[in-house]
Write a protein that holds these residues in place. Structure first.
Motif, PDB file in Angstrom:
ATOM      1  N   ARG A 246       7.631  23.858  -3.291  1.00  0.00           N
ATOM      2  CA  ARG A 246       7.538  22.764  -4.256  1.00  0.00           C
ATOM      3  C   ARG A 246       7.341  21.444  -3.528  1.00  0.00           C
ATOM      4  NH1 ARG A 246       9.908  23.491  -9.540  1.00  0.00           N
ATOM      5  NH2 ARG A 246      10.170  25.718  -9.947  1.00  0.00           N
ATOM      6  N   THR A 247       6.617  20.513  -4.152  1.00  0.00           N
ATOM      7  CA  THR A 247       6.305  19.265  -3.473  1.00  0.00           C
ATOM      8  C   THR A 247       6.571  18.050  -4.351  1.00  0.00           C
ATOM      9  OG1 THR A 247       3.981  19.363  -4.186  1.00  0.00           O
ATOM     10  CG2 THR A 247       4.511  20.311  -2.043  1.00  0.00           C
ATOM     11  N   THR A 248       7.015  16.984  -3.714  1.00  0.00           N
ATOM     12  CA  THR A 248       7.011  15.634  -4.276  1.00  0.00           C
ATOM     13  C   THR A 248       6.177  14.788  -3.341  1.00  0.00           C
ATOM     14  OG1 THR A 248       9.169  15.802  -5.354  1.00  0.00           O
ATOM     15  CG2 THR A 248       8.375  13.595  -4.831  1.00  0.00           C
ATOM     16  N   MET A 249       5.134  14.178  -3.863  1.00  0.00           N
ATOM     17  CA  MET A 249       4.198  13.406  -3.066  1.00  0.00           C
ATOM     18  C   MET A 249       4.136  11.964  -3.568  1.00  0.00           C
ATOM     19  SD  MET A 249       2.731  15.256  -0.720  1.00  0.00           S
ATOM     20  CE  MET A 249       2.561  16.980  -0.245  1.00  0.00           C
ATOM     21  N   GLU A 250       4.647  11.045  -2.766  1.00  0.00           N
ATOM     22  CA  GLU A 250       4.527   9.612  -3.081  1.00  0.00           C
ATOM     23  C   GLU A 250       3.506   9.054  -2.111  1.00  0.00           C
ATOM     24  OE1 GLU A 250       4.434   5.978  -2.806  1.00  0.00           O
ATOM     25  OE2 GLU A 250       6.444   6.016  -1.918  1.00  0.00           O
ATOM     26  N   LEU A 251       2.268   8.878  -2.591  1.00  0.00           N
ATOM     27  CA  LEU A 251       1.137   8.615  -1.713  1.00  0.00           C
ATOM     28  C   LEU A 251       0.622   7.179  -1.879  1.00  0.00           C
ATOM     29  CD1 LEU A 251      -0.641  12.062  -2.189  1.00  0.00           C
ATOM     30  CD2 LEU A 251       1.172  11.424  -0.588  1.00  0.00           C
ATOM     31  N   GLY A 252      -0.580   6.943  -1.400  1.00  0.00           N
ATOM     32  CA  GLY A 252      -1.096   5.586  -1.343  1.00  0.00           C
ATOM     33  C   GLY A 252      -1.409   4.982  -2.691  1.00  0.00           C
ATOM     34  N   GLY A 253      -1.614   3.686  -2.682  1.00  0.00           N
ATOM     35  CA  GLY A 253      -1.975   2.952  -3.893  1.00  0.00           C
ATOM     36  C   GLY A 253      -3.029   1.903  -3.577  1.00  0.00           C
ATOM     37  N   HIS A 254      -3.452   1.198  -4.613  1.00  0.00           N
ATOM     38  CA  HIS A 254      -4.412   0.091  -4.436  1.00  0.00           C
ATOM     39  C   HIS A 254      -4.180  -0.873  -5.594  1.00  0.00           C
ATOM     40  CE1 HIS A 254      -7.925  -2.069  -3.161  1.00  0.00           C
ATOM     41  NE2 HIS A 254      -8.285  -1.117  -2.296  1.00  0.00           N
ATOM     42  N   GLY A 255      -2.940  -1.403  -5.642  1.00  0.00           N
ATOM     43  CA  GLY A 255      -2.401  -2.076  -6.800  1.00  0.00           C
ATOM     44  C   GLY A 255      -3.270  -3.105  -7.502  1.00  0.00           C
ATOM     45  N   PRO A 256      -3.814  -2.776  -8.675  1.00  0.00           N
ATOM     46  CA  PRO A 256      -4.554  -3.757  -9.459  1.00  0.00           C
ATOM     47  C   PRO A 256      -3.617  -4.709 -10.192  1.00  0.00           C
ATOM     48  CG  PRO A 256      -4.496  -1.676 -10.635  1.00  0.00           C
ATOM     49  CD  PRO A 256      -3.810  -1.446  -9.311  1.00  0.00           C
ATOM     50  N   VAL A 257      -4.015  -5.980 -10.267  1.00  0.00           N
ATOM     51  CA  VAL A 257      -3.243  -7.002 -10.984  1.00  0.00           C
ATOM     52  C   VAL A 257      -4.192  -7.702 -11.945  1.00  0.00           C
ATOM     53  CG1 VAL A 257      -1.724  -9.000 -10.792  1.00  0.00           C
ATOM     54  CG2 VAL A 257      -1.842  -7.349  -8.907  1.00  0.00           C
ATOM     55  N   LEU A 258      -3.998  -7.488 -13.246  1.00  0.00           N
ATOM     56  CA  LEU A 258      -4.837  -8.126 -14.258  1.00  0.00           C
ATOM     57  C   LEU A 258      -4.225  -9.469 -14.626  1.00  0.00           C
ATOM     58  CD1 LEU A 258      -5.328  -4.977 -14.452  1.00  0.00           C
ATOM     59  CD2 LEU A 258      -6.059  -5.390 -16.800  1.00  0.00           C
ATOM     60  N   VAL A 259      -5.000 -10.546 -14.506  1.00  0.00           N
ATOM     61  CA  VAL A 259      -4.513 -11.890 -14.818  1.00  0.00           C
ATOM     62  C   VAL A 259      -5.396 -12.470 -15.918  1.00  0.00           C
ATOM     63  CG1 VAL A 259      -3.974 -14.188 -13.943  1.00  0.00           C
ATOM     64  CG2 VAL A 259      -3.734 -12.184 -12.432  1.00  0.00           C
ATOM     65  N   PHE A 260      -4.813 -12.655 -17.099  1.00  0.00           N
ATOM     66  CA  PHE A 260      -5.563 -13.155 -18.245  1.00  0.00           C
ATOM     67  C   PHE A 260      -5.383 -14.668 -18.392  1.00  0.00           C
ATOM     68  CE2 PHE A 260      -5.033  -8.667 -19.062  1.00  0.00           C
ATOM     69  CZ  PHE A 260      -6.277  -8.299 -19.569  1.00  0.00           C
ATOM     70  N   GLY A 261      -6.320 -15.268 -19.097  1.00  0.00           N
ATOM     71  CA  GLY A 261      -6.303 -16.715 -19.257  1.00  0.00           C
ATOM     72  C   GLY A 261      -5.099 -17.247 -19.986  1.00  0.00           C
ATOM     73  N   ASP A 262      -4.451 -16.416 -20.806  1.00  0.00           N
ATOM     74  CA  ASP A 262      -3.285 -16.879 -21.566  1.00  0.00           C
ATOM     75  C   ASP A 262      -1.976 -16.674 -20.803  1.00  0.00           C
ATOM     76  OD1 ASP A 262      -2.948 -14.156 -21.646  1.00  0.00           O
ATOM     77  OD2 ASP A 262      -3.047 -13.958 -23.823  1.00  0.00           O
ATOM     78  N   ALA A 263      -2.044 -16.243 -19.551  1.00  0.00           N
ATOM     79  CA  ALA A 263      -0.834 -15.985 -18.766  1.00  0.00           C
ATOM     80  C   ALA A 263      -0.226 -17.279 -18.248  1.00  0.00           C
ATOM     81  CB  ALA A 263      -1.168 -15.069 -17.587  1.00  0.00           C
ATOM     82  N   ASP A 264       1.031 -17.190 -17.838  1.00  0.00           N
ATOM     83  CA  ASP A 264       1.677 -18.284 -17.111  1.00  0.00           C
ATOM     84  C   ASP A 264       1.167 -18.194 -15.669  1.00  0.00           C
ATOM     85  OD1 ASP A 264       3.375 -19.900 -15.607  1.00  0.00           O
ATOM     86  OD2 ASP A 264       5.142 -19.457 -16.825  1.00  0.00           O
ATOM     87  N   ILE A 265       0.108 -18.937 -15.378  1.00  0.00           N
ATOM     88  CA  ILE A 265      -0.588 -18.796 -14.101  1.00  0.00           C
ATOM     89  C   ILE A 265       0.305 -19.181 -12.927  1.00  0.00           C
ATOM     90  CG2 ILE A 265      -2.581 -19.491 -12.733  1.00  0.00           C
ATOM     91  CD1 ILE A 265      -3.240 -17.690 -15.113  1.00  0.00           C
ATOM     92  N   ASP A 266       1.078 -20.233 -13.075  1.00  0.00           N
ATOM     93  CA  ASP A 266       1.949 -20.646 -11.968  1.00  0.00           C
ATOM     94  C   ASP A 266       2.968 -19.556 -11.628  1.00  0.00           C
ATOM     95  OD1 ASP A 266       0.684 -23.083 -11.635  1.00  0.00           O
ATOM     96  OD2 ASP A 266       2.018 -24.138 -13.017  1.00  0.00           O
TER      97      ASP A 266
END
Length: 476
Positions: A246-266
């Motif tokens: 049995r396996t548990t695999m915690e592997l690589g990522g490439h974390g996307p961050v979506l930033v919308f115009g209505d966000a608290d940009i600061d």
């Protein structure tokens, strides 16, 4: 460097030193100087560890949950007492700022405490049957675990694997990264000192491919837990398949961050900048691809560049340091190649992009913008202080880019629109999603990915049950 510990392996409670064994030089990433020599296991050492793990499982699987909980709570208390020394050791061998290493100690202690409680909540269930019949479903420990932990979180990664196995009633052979051995040994020692029998947990080091092939070819090992790159994870999964491990695999990522115009940009900028420089970007859930709505793109790009350029980079033991060196000599070279390739393909360099000095493994926090999708860094995990900021026209295009890659570990989004928050949570293909936050880990929450980012969970109830199997018992 006199306060760096003497290195050894732990087999059946014995501190196994170098002797005639091969050794590995553990290096200080600030200077490149050798801290100590680490003994590497040979075949006889690994066989001895396997024998101990088999005996330890026979003992520990029947140890009452209350006793397992006592050991884990005791180890958690010791980790907190020893946090200053453990954190200093982690900083010396890995490079991260001392404050980050101390937080890592607290995370290990919190996980041990949670796992201690969880091992007493591993309930089965009784099924409805006619009078005279009885059927129950039980959770039982899977067996001896082979656990492989990387160098980026030298305390937390071993702690996650040790805590889950101990709580579930399993024995474990831990192979942590050779670059950061003393941290893992410190966590294991806390368990020993809290009363864990010496044959329940072993710590070995060695040539990774040799160790993995030896352990995974043994009939003793019933579970593989691996944290690391997708490439190595696929290789280990193939080895495990031969014995149906049995396996548990915690592997690589490439974390996307979506930033919308209505966000608290600061707030988004402040959170993203600190997340990007945390551990010099050597974090599997690090924010990496910033997918920014066109109307706030320039503001976000310039704000990110300003914040990263102001980051104080230096020795992790210095109190004013915000980002330490990268962990080993390979990492600055890798980041430099990513930057050069992206620039050759037309990306714009907003800040950074080069090493700092000629001593140690320092690299400037870097922002690249308008990065073409065929650039290597847009398709391979950078694992460093490199932020990629690109403009997009609207929600559909932004979600499509977030889901473009086969990686699916962590994804983030910044928006004040509640309905959009719910749509994004549904549509992002990731094991963990942060909305207006990058705080996505906790001892009670499963930590896992999908697709090329792996399968199975660490942390939470799911992390303990990952070291268990289900048995149905029917009586008539």
């Amino acid at each position: 460097m006199t306060d760096y510990p003497t290195l050894h392996m732990m087999i059946e409670g014995e501190r196994v030193t170098a002797g005639s064994r091969r050794t590995f030089d553990v290096v200080n990433p600030v200077s490149g100087d050798t801290l100590a020599e680490l003994p590497l296991a040979d075949g006889a050492d690994l066989d001895r560890a396997l024998d101990a793990a088999q005996r330890g499982f026979g003992r520990w699987r029947y140890t009452p949950a209350a006793e397992r909980a006592r050991v884990l709570h005791g180890a958690a208390a010791l980790i907190r007492e020893r946090a200053e020394a453990l954190a200093r050791t982690a900083t010396m061998e890995q490079g991260k700022p001392l404050a980050e290493a101390k937080l890592e100690c607290m995370a290990v202690a919190a996980w041990f405490d949670f796992a201690a409680g969880e091992c007493q909540r591993l309930y089965g269930r009784e099924l409805v049957r006619p009078v005279g019949q009885r059927s129950v479903v039980r959770w039982e420990p899977v067996g001896p675990v082979a656990a492989f932990a990387p160098w980026n979180f030298p305390l937390a990664n071993p702690g996650r694997k040790l805590g889950a196995a101990v709580a579930a009633g399993c024995s474990i052979i831990l192979k942590s990264a050779e670059e950061t051995p003393a941290s893992a040994l410190g966590v294991l020692q806390a368990l020993y000192d809290a009363g864990l029998p010496s044959d329940v947990a072993q710590a070995v080091f060695g040539v990774p491919d040799e160790v993995s092939r030896h352990l995974l070819s043994s009939s003793v090992i019933r579970k593989l837990s691996f944290t690391g790159s997708t490439m190595v994870g696929k290789h280990l999964a193939k080895l495990a398949a031969d014995n149906m491990i049995r396996t548990t695999m915690e592997l690589g990522g490439h974390g996307p961050v979506l930033v919308f115009g209505d966000a608290d940009i600061d707030k988004a900028l402040a959170t993203a900048a600190s997340g990007k420089t945390r551990n010099a970007g050597q974090v599997c859930v690090s924010p990496t691809r910033f997918i920014v709505e066109e109307n706030v793109f320039e503001r976000f790009r310039d704000g990110m560049a300003e914040r990263l350029a102001a980051t104080r980079v230096g020795n992790g033991l210095d109190k004013d340091t915000q980002m330490g060196p990268m962990a080993n000599a390979r990492r600055p070279d890798a980041i430099g190649k990513f930057v050069a390739d992206a620039k050759d393909r037309g990306a714009r360099l907003a800040t950074g992009g080069e090493r700092i000095g000629n001593q140690g493994f320092f690299f400037k926090p870097t922002v690249l913008s308008e990065v073409p999708l065929d650039a290597e860094v847009m398709n391979e995990e950078p694992f460093g202080p490199l932020a990629l900021v690109n403009p997009y026209a609207g929600e559909d295009a932004m979600i499509a880019e977030a889901n473009r890659l086969n990686y699916g570990l962590a994804a983030f989004a910044w928006t004040s629109d509640v309905q959009r928050q719910r749509r994004i949570a549904d549509q992002l293909e990731a094991g963990m999603v942060g909305i207006n936050t990058h705080a996505i880990a906790g001892p009670d929450a499963p930590f896992q990915g999908v697709q090329w980012s792996g399968h199975g969970s660490e942390d939470g109830p799911e992390g303990v049950k990952a070291c268990m199997v289900v048995k149905a018992v029917h009586e008539a």
